[in-house]
Design a protein around this motif. Structure first.
Motif, mmCIF file in Angstrom:
data_model
loop_
_atom_site.group_PDB
_atom_site.id
_atom_site.type_symbol
_atom_site.label_atom_id
_atom_site.label_comp_id
_atom_site.label_asym_id
_atom_site.label_seq_id
_atom_site.Cartn_x
_atom_site.Cartn_y
_atom_site.Cartn_z
ATOM 1 N N ILE A 195 0.824 -1.204 0.000
ATOM 2 C CA ILE A 195 0.000 0.000 0.000
ATOM 3 C C ILE A 195 0.862 1.260 0.000
ATOM 4 O O ILE A 195 0.423 2.341 -0.384
ATOM 5 N N ALA A 196 2.131 1.099 0.387
ATOM 6 C CA ALA A 196 3.065 2.234 0.387
ATOM 7 C C ALA A 196 3.609 2.529 -1.005
ATOM 8 O O ALA A 196 4.442 3.428 -1.157
ATOM 9 N N ALA A 197 3.165 1.799 -2.017
ATOM 10 C CA ALA A 197 3.704 1.984 -3.371
ATOM 11 C C ALA A 197 3.512 3.405 -3.887
ATOM 12 O O ALA A 197 4.295 3.871 -4.720
ATOM 13 N N TYR A 198 2.500 4.097 -3.376
ATOM 14 C CA TYR A 198 2.287 5.467 -3.849
ATOM 15 C C TYR A 198 3.483 6.365 -3.542
ATOM 16 O O TYR A 198 3.722 7.356 -4.227
ATOM 17 N N LYS A 199 4.256 6.012 -2.504
ATOM 18 C CA LYS A 199 5.431 6.825 -2.158
ATOM 19 C C LYS A 199 6.530 6.713 -3.214
ATOM 20 O O LYS A 199 7.434 7.545 -3.252
ATOM 21 N N ALA A 200 6.450 5.667 -4.054
ATOM 22 C CA ALA A 200 7.439 5.530 -5.119
ATOM 23 C C ALA A 200 7.375 6.719 -6.069
ATOM 24 O O ALA A 200 8.397 7.122 -6.645
ATOM 25 N N GLY B 151 2.417 -4.467 -7.415
ATOM 26 C CA GLY B 151 2.552 -3.023 -7.396
ATOM 27 C C GLY B 151 1.478 -2.327 -8.211
ATOM 28 O O GLY B 151 1.020 -1.231 -7.854
ATOM 29 N N ALA B 152 1.066 -2.970 -9.305
ATOM 30 C CA ALA B 152 0.052 -2.376 -10.179
ATOM 31 C C ALA B 152 -1.316 -2.296 -9.513
ATOM 32 O O ALA B 152 -2.213 -1.612 -10.026
ATOM 33 N N ARG B 153 -1.502 -2.971 -8.395
ATOM 34 C CA ARG B 153 -2.759 -2.845 -7.656
ATOM 35 C C ARG B 153 -2.826 -1.557 -6.847
ATOM 36 O O ARG B 153 -3.874 -1.209 -6.302
ATOM 37 N N PHE B 154 -1.683 -0.859 -6.735
ATOM 38 C CA PHE B 154 -1.642 0.347 -5.910
ATOM 39 C C PHE B 154 -1.249 1.595 -6.688
ATOM 40 O O PHE B 154 -1.637 2.702 -6.318
ATOM 41 N N VAL B 155 -0.437 1.465 -7.739
ATOM 42 C CA VAL B 155 -0.116 2.586 -8.615
ATOM 43 C C VAL B 155 -0.255 2.115 -10.061
ATOM 44 O O VAL B 155 -0.151 0.926 -10.346
ATOM 45 N N THR B 156 -0.468 3.032 -10.954
ATOM 46 C CA THR B 156 -0.672 2.658 -12.358
ATOM 47 C C THR B 156 0.601 2.858 -13.172
ATOM 48 O O THR B 156 1.483 3.650 -12.809
ATOM 49 N N LYS B 157 0.667 2.121 -14.272
ATOM 50 C CA LYS B 157 1.765 2.311 -15.218
ATOM 51 C C LYS B 157 1.792 3.748 -15.721
ATOM 52 O O LYS B 157 2.860 4.345 -15.892
ATOM 53 N N GLU B 158 0.602 4.293 -15.964
ATOM 54 C CA GLU B 158 0.519 5.638 -16.514
ATOM 55 C C GLU B 158 1.105 6.672 -15.553
ATOM 56 O O GLU B 158 1.804 7.610 -15.966
ATOM 57 N N ALA B 159 0.834 6.487 -14.240
ATOM 58 C CA ALA B 159 1.379 7.433 -13.265
ATOM 59 C C ALA B 159 2.899 7.345 -13.217
ATOM 60 O O ALA B 159 3.593 8.371 -13.223
ATOM 61 N N LEU B 160 3.423 6.127 -13.214
ATOM 62 C CA LEU B 160 4.877 5.963 -13.180
ATOM 63 C C LEU B 160 5.524 6.473 -14.463
ATOM 64 O O LEU B 160 6.570 7.125 -14.432
ATOM 65 N N ALA B 161 4.899 6.179 -15.598
ATOM 66 C CA ALA B 161 5.452 6.643 -16.872
ATOM 67 C C ALA B 161 5.453 8.165 -16.939
ATOM 68 O O ALA B 161 6.411 8.788 -17.414
ATOM 69 N N GLY B 162 4.366 8.752 -16.443
ATOM 70 C CA GLY B 162 4.275 10.204 -16.489
ATOM 71 C C GLY B 162 5.346 10.892 -15.663
ATOM 72 O O GLY B 162 5.904 11.916 -16.076
ATOM 73 N N ALA C 74 11.586 -0.331 -4.111
ATOM 74 C CA ALA C 74 10.876 0.489 -3.135
ATOM 75 C C ALA C 74 9.433 0.710 -3.596
ATOM 76 O O ALA C 74 9.236 1.396 -4.595
ATOM 77 N N PRO C 75 8.478 0.149 -2.918
ATOM 78 C CA PRO C 75 8.632 -0.710 -1.739
ATOM 79 C C PRO C 75 9.036 -2.132 -2.132
ATOM 80 O O PRO C 75 8.735 -2.595 -3.226
ATOM 81 N N ALA C 76 9.705 -2.795 -1.193
ATOM 82 C CA ALA C 76 10.081 -4.199 -1.377
ATOM 83 C C ALA C 76 9.154 -5.042 -0.502
ATOM 84 O O ALA C 76 9.250 -4.996 0.725
ATOM 85 N N SER C 77 8.264 -5.763 -1.118
ATOM 86 C CA SER C 77 7.312 -6.584 -0.370
ATOM 87 C C SER C 77 7.993 -7.841 0.165
ATOM 88 O O SER C 77 9.068 -8.237 -0.302
ATOM 89 N N ALA C 78 7.347 -8.473 1.131
ATOM 90 C CA ALA C 78 7.886 -9.731 1.675
ATOM 91 C C ALA C 78 8.006 -10.776 0.582
ATOM 92 O O ALA C 78 8.970 -11.550 0.549
ATOM 93 N N GLY C 79 7.031 -10.794 -0.325
ATOM 94 C CA GLY C 79 7.055 -11.781 -1.402
ATOM 95 C C GLY C 79 8.226 -11.594 -2.344
ATOM 96 O O GLY C 79 8.906 -12.564 -2.706
ATOM 97 N N LEU C 80 8.475 -10.353 -2.749
ATOM 98 C CA LEU C 80 9.594 -10.113 -3.673
ATOM 99 C C LEU C 80 10.932 -10.364 -2.973
ATOM 100 O O LEU C 80 11.855 -10.927 -3.575
ATOM 101 N N LEU C 81 11.053 -9.989 -1.716
ATOM 102 C CA LEU C 81 12.286 -10.274 -0.983
ATOM 103 C C LEU C 81 12.541 -11.771 -0.903
ATOM 104 O O LEU C 81 13.678 -12.232 -1.028
#
Length: 395
Positions: A15-20, A42-53, A85-92
């Motif tokens: 849920i902290a992905a928005y801080k990215a 990560g895509a459940r919390f931020v969009t590709k479009e937001a990151l691309a922008g 960032a963020p690094a989830s437990a699953g990805l770690l």
């Protein structure tokens, strides 16, 4: 500044992905080029479009699409630094196991660039033995860690696991990428922190109000500059700092033994608030309060002087830094203590207020050259400033 440095940012499910998004903004303001990989979580919390922008670059999220267009190997070779960032437990966990089940994990396995992770998860997940084992494995392979912080979560609970704030992550990135960003690499630093508990009987002890926060922050700051850090800690309610080897002790005598076992060291920072005295004869059974009986008289004995012992040790560290917690004549007492103990520096602070257990500190650095009066700062900034001064001295 990070002008012309290339950062590959992996955003995983939290849920902290928005801080990215804020982290990208800070990176670009510092001059870095940023490309992002967005995991399915990560895509459940931020969009590709937001990151691309905000990155100004195409966002990568599909292993097979990347294989066709740019190739995960080319993507892995592009950056100067990979930041998760963020690094989830699953990805770690997938990183620790070397899995290649999605683009992020595959690039992380294939990259030769240094990797920085900023964990973010529920406190129970962060403290779980599986996560602890995964983090230990990653650290042993050279993965650097920033955070996590402690505080309120999205769930109605609190504890360690909060994503480090974007400015803190940026500082870690700058430390890794700046010229000479790891000036203490190859150095061993010994740090003590927290109080000691001196037993009276099996259920009672003598202690003080030290929280260990300043010593823990110093250990983390030295590790961030590349040092191999051994932290000898009295009883505190703090998680082990990332990238630090922690040794837990109770009494002053145990702390001294642990410090001597950690030698040789290049640097020693004795930030622990060690009890000056202990009960000469610890009771083997609980002391009972008998009706009408006088209070017991406790005969006291001096504890070993850890700072003086290390300052005069046959394996004396090259730089020995003591702490002086004073309630009056702070600088005068600290100056006298430096000469009496034989250490190189003393960090003096006035603890008559709420410093012990608080988040801020006002210190004076006492050296053979004189006294530096530092402004009131968060304990983390005191630690970073002291770590930089240590790095300068060791250079």
């Amino acid at each position: 500044m990070l002008t012309d440095r290339r950062v590959l940012l992996v955003v995983s499910g939290s849920i902290a992905a928005y801080k990215a998004l804020d982290l990208v903004r800070l990176l670009r303001k510092a001059g870095a080029a940023v490309t992002a990989i967005l995991t399915a979580g990560g895509a459940r919390f931020v969009t590709k479009e937001a990151l691309a922008g905000i990155t100004g670059q195409r966002v990568h999220d599909d292993l097979w699409a990347a294989e066709a267009e740019i190739g995960h190997i080319r993507l892995a070779r592009w950056p100067d630094l990979v930041v998760v960032a963020p690094a989830s437990a699953g990805l770690l966990a997938r990183m620790a196991q070397g899995l290649t089940d999605d683009l992020a994990a595959t690039v992380l396995l294939a990259t030769r660039a240094p990797v920085l992770v900023a964990p973010a998860m529920n406190p129970a997940m962060w403290e779980h033995p599986a996560t602890r084992a995964n983090m230990a494995a990653l650290r042993s392979r050279g993965v650097r860690v920033v955070g996590p912080g402690t505080g309120a979560m999205a769930e109605p609970e609190s504890g360690p696991g909060r994503l480090a704030e974007p400015p803190e992550i940026l500082a870690a990135i700058e430390a890794m990428l700046a010229p000479g960003g790891r000036p203490l690499a190859g150095r061993h630093a010994l740090v003590t922190a927290g109080p000691t508990h001196e037993p009276i009987d099996p259920v009672r002890y003598i202690a003080n109000r030290s929280s260990g926060k300043q010593g823990y922050a110093i250990a983390a700051a030295l590790a961030a500059l590349g040092a191999r850090v051994t932290l000898v800690s009295g009883p505190v309610m703090l998680p082990d700092p990332p990238g630090v080897t922690a040794v837990r002790v109770e009494s002053a005598r145990e702390m001294l033994a642990a410090c001597e076992a950690a030698l040789p060291a290049d640097i020693a920072v004795m930030a622990a608030a060690v009890a000056d005295w202990r009960v000469a004869r610890e009771a083997t059974q609980k002391l009972k309060k008998e009706p009408g009986a006088a209070a017991p008289v406790l005969e006291m004995a001096l504890n070993p002087d850890i700072l003086a012992t290390l300052s005069r040790h046959a394996q004396r560290p090259g730089l020995v830094v003591g702490f002086a917690a004073e309630t009056e004549k702070v600088v005068q007492h600290a100056t006298e203590k430096r000469l009496r103990k034989g250490c190189d520096w003393i960090v003096a602070n006035d603890v008559s207020g709420d410093v012990m257990g608080g988040e801020r500190n006002t210190v004076h650095l006492v050296t053979a050259e004189g006294v530096e009066d530092w402004p009131e700062l968060p304990k983390s900034e005191v630690a970073e400033r002291l770590a930089r001064r240590i790095a300068e001295a060791m250079a």
